[in-house]
Design an enzyme around this catalytic site. Structure first.
Site, mmCIF file in Angstrom:
data_model
loop_
_atom_site.group_PDB
_atom_site.id
_atom_site.type_symbol
_atom_site.label_atom_id
_atom_site.label_comp_id
_atom_site.label_asym_id
_atom_site.label_seq_id
_atom_site.Cartn_x
_atom_site.Cartn_y
_atom_site.Cartn_z
ATOM 1 N N GLU A 162 -14.469 -10.622 11.324
ATOM 2 C CA GLU A 162 -14.924 -9.247 11.514
ATOM 3 C C GLU A 162 -16.317 -9.158 12.129
ATOM 4 O OE1 GLU A 162 -14.512 -6.654 8.136
ATOM 5 O OE2 GLU A 162 -12.466 -7.344 7.737
ATOM 6 N N HIS A 195 -2.858 -5.701 -6.168
ATOM 7 C CA HIS A 195 -2.989 -6.958 -5.431
ATOM 8 C C HIS A 195 -4.450 -7.391 -5.390
ATOM 9 C CE1 HIS A 195 -3.291 -3.677 -2.460
ATOM 10 N NE2 HIS A 195 -4.100 -4.468 -1.785
ATOM 11 N N GLU A 244 -4.661 2.099 -1.913
ATOM 12 C CA GLU A 244 -5.232 0.822 -2.325
ATOM 13 C C GLU A 244 -5.143 0.745 -3.840
ATOM 14 O OE1 GLU A 244 -6.103 -1.714 -0.751
ATOM 15 O OE2 GLU A 244 -7.064 -1.215 1.137
ATOM 16 N N GLU A 272 -6.197 -2.295 -6.151
ATOM 17 C CA GLU A 272 -6.719 -3.648 -5.991
ATOM 18 C C GLU A 272 -7.524 -4.128 -7.184
ATOM 19 O OE1 GLU A 272 -7.102 -3.851 -1.167
ATOM 20 O OE2 GLU A 272 -8.947 -3.547 -2.294
ATOM 21 N N TYR A 288 -9.446 -0.900 -9.089
ATOM 22 C CA TYR A 288 -9.486 0.500 -8.658
ATOM 23 C C TYR A 288 -8.199 0.873 -7.936
ATOM 24 C CZ TYR A 288 -10.127 -0.565 -3.741
ATOM 25 O OH TYR A 288 -9.915 -0.994 -2.459
ATOM 26 N N CYS A 340 -14.372 -6.557 3.902
ATOM 27 C CA CYS A 340 -13.431 -6.578 2.792
ATOM 28 C C CYS A 340 -12.035 -6.833 3.341
ATOM 29 C CB CYS A 340 -13.474 -5.266 2.016
ATOM 30 S SG CYS A 340 -13.497 -3.793 3.037
ATOM 31 N N HIS A 350 -8.086 -9.158 2.031
ATOM 32 C CA HIS A 350 -7.221 -9.753 1.022
ATOM 33 C C HIS A 350 -7.037 -11.242 1.298
ATOM 34 C CE1 HIS A 350 -5.903 -5.635 2.043
ATOM 35 N NE2 HIS A 350 -5.847 -5.468 0.728
ATOM 36 N N TRP A 362 -13.700 2.621 -2.149
ATOM 37 C CA TRP A 362 -14.086 1.482 -2.993
ATOM 38 C C TRP A 362 -15.569 1.158 -2.885
ATOM 39 C CZ3 TRP A 362 -10.910 0.917 1.288
ATOM 40 C CH2 TRP A 362 -11.480 0.240 2.375
ATOM 41 N N HIS A 391 0.807 -1.217 0.000
ATOM 42 C CA HIS A 391 0.000 0.000 0.000
ATOM 43 C C HIS A 391 0.847 1.277 0.000
ATOM 44 C CE1 HIS A 391 -2.796 -3.119 1.373
ATOM 45 N NE2 HIS A 391 -3.716 -2.379 0.803
#
Length: 173
Positions: free
Chosen positions: A86, A31, A112, A114, A101, A66, A68, A159, A24
């Site tokens: 979460e 990624h 970001e 991604e 984006y 959200c 990775h 995003w 980042h």
């Protein structure tokens, strides 16, 4: 624990891996990521407000969860893992597509970049959020979210409106 992300090209082919924070920095390295959208029977979306302590975009509202995938982990498995970590529940998820984006966070200085895979699921209860990840949550109808996004875009992650615009019609599917 140090997290590692999967670096990809624009066709989502893995080209390596990198420590998450390093991916980042300096404009961000492309990624793989995912965004989960969980709807209830009324078509309302479960939103979360990111914890203040998150490494970037803290206190902003966003989709259900959200993150990775880790190297060696499928994107679907990662989405289900993070939903549990979460928000304290898991549901069957269906991938509905992806988008690319780039978004810069002026507060943290992180970017970001991604290729974001979007998953949709359905849930009919209250989540049990992890306070280290989620500051608050709410169920909200898409038209109400769109009105708030128009009036106060600064309240949301960058995003979220991109993904919402492309995938909002999947609440019934």
């Amino acid at each position: 624990m140090q997290e590692t992300v999967i670096l990809v090209d624009e066709a989502d082919n893995a080209v390596g891996s990198c420590e998450k924070l390093a991916a980042h920095l300096d404009g961000g390295q492309l990624h793989r990521a995912f965004s989960v959208f969980v709807f209830d029977a009324a078509g309302r979306l479960l939103l979360q407000q990111r914890a203040r302590e998150k490494y970037h975009f803290g206190e902003l509202w966003t989709n259900t969860c959200c993150s990775h995938p880790r190297p060696g982990e499928t994107t679907l498995a990662a989405a289900q893992r993070r939903l549990t970590e979460e928000l304290g529940f898991t549901v069957p998820l269906t991938e509905k597509g992806s988008f690319l984006y780039r978004a810069h966070d002026p507060i943290s200085g992180l970017t970001e970049h991604e290729l974001d895979h979007v998953f949709v699921g359905h849930f009919e209860s209250a989540p049990t959020p992890n306070p280290a990840e989620v500051m608050d949550w709410r169920w909200q109808a898409i038209p109400e979210i769109e009105a708030e996004l128009t009036a106060h875009p600064e309240r949301f992650t960058p995003w979220f409106p991109l993904a919402l615009n492309q995938f909002k019609n999947y609440s019934s599917g």
